[in-house]
Design a protein around this motif. Sequence first.
Motif, short mmCIF file in Angstrom:
data_model
loop_
_atom_site.label_atom_id
_atom_site.label_comp_id
_atom_site.label_asym_id
_atom_site.label_seq_id
_atom_site.Cartn_x
_atom_site.Cartn_y
_atom_site.Cartn_z
N UNK A 1 0.84 -1.22 0.00
CA UNK A 1 0.00 0.00 0.00
C UNK A 1 0.87 1.26 0.00
N UNK A 2 0.63 2.10 -1.00
CA UNK A 2 1.39 3.36 -1.06
C UNK A 2 0.80 4.38 -0.10
N UNK A 3 1.72 5.06 0.62
CA UNK A 3 1.30 6.07 1.58
C UNK A 3 1.90 7.40 1.14
N UNK A 4 1.08 8.43 1.07
CA UNK A 4 1.63 9.74 0.71
C UNK A 4 2.19 10.43 1.94
N UNK A 5 3.36 11.05 1.77
CA UNK A 5 4.01 11.75 2.88
C UNK A 5 4.45 13.12 2.42
N UNK A 6 4.26 14.12 3.24
CA UNK A 6 4.81 15.43 2.91
C UNK A 6 5.50 16.01 4.13
N UNK A 7 6.51 16.85 3.88
CA UNK A 7 7.23 17.49 4.98
C UNK A 7 7.50 18.94 4.64
N UNK A 8 7.48 19.78 5.65
CA UNK A 8 7.91 21.18 5.46
C UNK A 8 8.96 21.49 6.51
N UNK A 9 10.19 21.74 6.02
CA UNK A 9 11.30 22.12 6.91
C UNK A 9 11.37 23.64 6.90
N UNK A 10 10.95 24.23 8.02
CA UNK A 10 10.94 25.69 8.11
C UNK A 10 12.23 26.13 8.80
N UNK A 11 13.20 26.59 8.00
CA UNK A 11 14.49 27.01 8.55
C UNK A 11 14.61 28.52 8.55
N UNK A 12 15.68 29.00 9.19
CA UNK A 12 15.92 30.44 9.24
C UNK A 12 16.39 30.95 7.88
N UNK A 13 17.07 30.07 7.13
CA UNK A 13 17.61 30.46 5.83
C UNK A 13 16.70 30.08 4.68
N UNK A 14 16.13 28.87 4.77
CA UNK A 14 15.31 28.37 3.66
C UNK A 14 14.11 27.60 4.19
N UNK A 15 13.08 27.55 3.35
CA UNK A 15 11.96 26.63 3.61
C UNK A 15 12.04 25.56 2.55
N UNK A 16 11.97 24.29 2.97
CA UNK A 16 12.02 23.20 2.01
C UNK A 16 10.78 22.33 2.18
N UNK A 17 10.00 22.22 1.11
CA UNK A 17 8.81 21.36 1.13
C UNK A 17 9.09 20.13 0.29
N UNK A 18 8.76 18.97 0.83
CA UNK A 18 9.00 17.71 0.11
C UNK A 18 7.72 16.91 0.07
N UNK A 19 7.40 16.36 -1.11
CA UNK A 19 6.27 15.44 -1.23
C UNK A 19 6.81 14.10 -1.71
N UNK A 20 6.30 13.03 -1.11
CA UNK A 20 6.86 11.71 -1.40
C UNK A 20 5.77 10.66 -1.26
N UNK A 21 6.06 9.46 -1.74
CA UNK A 21 5.22 8.35 -1.33
C UNK A 21 6.11 7.23 -0.82
N UNK A 22 5.52 6.35 -0.03
CA UNK A 22 6.31 5.28 0.58
C UNK A 22 5.51 4.00 0.57
N UNK A 23 6.21 2.90 0.31
CA UNK A 23 5.61 1.58 0.48
C UNK A 23 6.70 0.66 1.01
N UNK A 24 6.49 -0.64 0.97
CA UNK A 24 7.47 -1.57 1.54
C UNK A 24 8.84 -1.39 0.89
N UNK A 25 8.86 -0.99 -0.38
CA UNK A 25 10.12 -0.86 -1.11
C UNK A 25 10.91 0.38 -0.69
N UNK A 26 10.26 1.33 -0.05
CA UNK A 26 10.98 2.52 0.39
C UNK A 26 10.26 3.81 0.03
#
Length: 399
Positions: A1-26
């Motif tokens: 089963x694929x799971x959607x994952x997102x992250x927002x790294x709010x830093x003092x210098x940069x903001x980095x948003x990442x969207x990904x999916x994950x399953x047993x394979x990684x």
Amino acid sequence: MKKRLSAIDVGTTKVCAIMADADEAGVRILGVGVVSSRGLQKGMVVNLNEARESIRKAVSMAEQTAGFKMASAIVNITGRHIHSANNRGVIAISRKDEVVKQADVNRALEVARNTAIPADRRLLHLLPLSYTVDGQEGVKSPVGMHGFKLEVETHMVTASATAVENLSKCIKGAGVEIDEMIFSPLACAEAVISADEMMDGIILADIGGGTTDIAVFKDGKPIHTSVLPVAGYQITHDISVGLGVSWELAEEIKLRYGSVMPVGDEGNDQMLSEGGHSFPQSQVSEIIRSRVEEMVRLALLEVPGEDYQNLLRGGMVLTGGSANLPGLAEMGQEVARLPVRIGAPPAMYGVSERLTDPAFTTSVGLIMWRAKSRTEIPVKPISGSSESGGGFFGLFKRK
Ligand SMILES: Nc1ncnc2c1ncn2[C@@H]1O[C@H](COP(=O)(O)OP(=O)(O)OP(=O)(O)O)[C@@H](O)[C@H]1O
Ligand SMILES: [Mg+2]
């Protein structure tokens, strides 16, 4: 089963948003957005509108590549307002069969958690370190054991309610719900520290722009976390003062010529020119070196106990944008008299080329934290209302 994952790294210098999916394979990275941050100082939101617009821009860049909306994300938080402490919770097992159940473990954690959280603070993490059953210490999983008394030792991290609320407002104002809010160095560690190193004892220092985030691990658990208000900005400031140039020029000089390697000993010093100013390479290196040396010493002062060398068998890992300084690992090793390495996120599947820089360790660590199932009690950050207003976008720093 694929799971959607997102992250927002709010830093003092940069903001980095990442969207990904994950399953047993990684994990597979589907979209990345990086913008210069505005409205943050030393890891904290100081201007809601500016911070929210930086976040919105990073999120929309990631969404464009991924091809779908970011509904919710795991988010990091840092700053001097964060406190951590190790607390104990003790309960009596009053059941007839005197066997420890999961409910007892939860009750012991509740006791540890109730100990000391004032109204103006929010609980971010309550991580069990070890259990004691009837005086027998160092129990890893007490469920099923026979006993009358259960104790749990926890690592508890709390944040100022205002800081949590302000960050929540910015994220929600950018149209994203918050899955979890994670203290930055814990997320960072997920991307660069192995389970074996956490067992052996290791210190992580994520040297970003506004803060250096610290985590110390021993026996597989975080025994200490903290935030130092010194990082890349101070290095730039020192160069600016030392060479008598503007902050912007000092930042350019740092990125182009910055190093902590000793120069000049063998007559290999050279004159550098930038923005109409000339200065010897040795002078730049010396300025950076003394500040970075201080940072490494400050980080080591955070290690609990007297004998850090014995505690930290796994040594030290340095990450964050400032860990790009040439010669840093060697210098750290000299200062700390420990094995020191530079940590950067592992290569991932998908559109992740730029994420292998040490600056993105926390960003990738957030995704890895989310991908793993955790045993801690998750605490939902409180929600804030969205605000309206204009924003200002900067460009990402020159490399
Ligand atoms: N090659 C380099 N040499 C020296 N310093 C660098 C280099 N690349 C980036 N930096 C510095 O790294 C810092 C930014 O690091 P990073 O992206 O990890 O910070 P951040 O996550 O936005 O901020 P923080 O975590 O402190 O809130 C800046 O001060 C920048 O000057
Ligand atoms: Mg950071």
